[in-house]
Design a protein around this motif. Structure first.
Motif, short mmCIF file in Angstrom:
data_model
loop_
_atom_site.label_atom_id
_atom_site.label_comp_id
_atom_site.label_asym_id
_atom_site.label_seq_id
_atom_site.Cartn_x
_atom_site.Cartn_y
_atom_site.Cartn_z
N VAL A 156 55.05 15.54 -78.73
CA VAL A 156 54.18 14.75 -78.41
C VAL A 156 52.05 15.52 -78.04
N VAL A 157 51.91 15.24 -78.80
CA VAL A 157 50.49 15.96 -78.52
C VAL A 157 49.15 14.76 -78.66
N THR A 158 48.40 15.09 -77.67
CA THR A 158 47.10 14.78 -77.58
C THR A 158 46.18 15.47 -78.34
N CYS A 159 44.92 14.46 -79.22
CA CYS A 159 43.97 14.87 -79.93
C CYS A 159 42.94 14.17 -79.88
N LYS A 160 42.00 14.66 -80.36
CA LYS A 160 40.69 13.91 -80.93
C LYS A 160 40.56 14.15 -82.39
N VAL B 97 41.92 16.75 -86.97
CA VAL B 97 41.93 16.51 -85.66
C VAL B 97 41.95 18.04 -85.07
N HIS B 98 41.34 17.81 -83.33
CA HIS B 98 41.90 18.75 -82.83
C HIS B 98 42.82 18.49 -81.69
N ILE B 99 44.21 19.68 -82.06
CA ILE B 99 45.02 18.99 -80.06
C ILE B 99 44.32 19.80 -78.61
N LEU B 100 45.12 18.75 -78.16
CA LEU B 100 44.22 19.11 -76.82
C LEU B 100 44.87 19.40 -75.46
N TYR B 101 45.58 18.20 -76.11
CA TYR B 101 47.60 18.80 -75.03
C TYR B 101 48.68 18.40 -75.52
N VAL B 102 49.72 19.40 -74.97
CA VAL B 102 51.09 18.94 -76.19
C VAL B 102 51.85 19.08 -74.40
N LEU C 12 45.78 22.46 -73.04
CA LEU C 12 45.91 24.03 -74.47
C LEU C 12 45.07 24.44 -73.72
N LYS C 13 44.91 26.31 -73.96
CA LYS C 13 43.44 26.86 -73.21
C LYS C 13 43.02 26.93 -74.97
#
Length: 188
Positions: A63-67, A78-83, A88-89
């Protein structure tokens, strides 16, 4: 050191994890940070340790958090920001296709009634994507979808149903594929 770099002579040290010995020298078997530990037996142990954070990649089922960056009639980019809850760096690109937005009535889904650029979305990785290295994402579960959206007035909107959010200032309603957020995904 980079992968395959010659670190030192095998007479100066013992090969530890992340290294190998060949022709009397110790080489790095992976990219990472060099560590030298002194041992009681005499020779120090040379090892290469990976930077764990930089190795974190979105995996199928994660499950990822993305914008949301852009939308068209077929998909949202989208851009994936968190896993999970780990930032994410570097961001990864993802695509949510129209048919992966909802579990039911897939043929009636309209991307612009589900997402808008700037929305923060919880999604699940369904495949590692195509040649452009885009991850394919899905929001077809109740727990997945838009978690944060701003109205035209710049105010954070409030979910009022599974398919609508409302601006608390202007009371205008917008269509979204709203996530029924589970407590473990909520962060203050």
């Amino acid at each position: 050191p980079p992968l395959g770099e010659r670190l030192c002579s095998a007479e100066e040290a013992t090969a530890g994890s992340g290294t190998y010995t060949r022709h009397g020298f110790i080489f790095s078997s992976l990219a990472g940070c060099l560590e030298k530990r002194s041992e009681d037996s005499g020779l120090p142990v040379v090892s290469v340790v990976r930077d764990a954070e930089s190795q974190l990649l979105p995996d199928v089922g994660a499950v990822v958090t993305c914008k949301v960056c852009s939308i068209n009639s077929r998909f949202a980019k989208v851009h994936i920001l968190y896993v999970g809850s780990t930032p994410l760096k570097s961001t990864f690109r993802g695509t949510i296709r129209r048919e992966d937005i909802r579990a039911t009535e897939k043929d009636k889904v309209e991307v612009y009634k589900s997402f808008r650029p700037g929305d923060i979305v919880l999604a699940k990785v369904i495949s590692l994507g195509d040649a452009q290295s885009n991850y394919l994402l899905s929001t077809a579960e109740n727990e997945l979808g838009v978690v944060v959206a701003r109205s035209e007035a710049g105010v954070q909107m409030v979910p009022i149903s599974w398919c609508e959010m409302q601006c608390p200032r202007t009371h205008t309603k917008d269509f979204r594929k709203v996530a029924r957020v589970q407590p473990q995904f909520l962060q203050t």
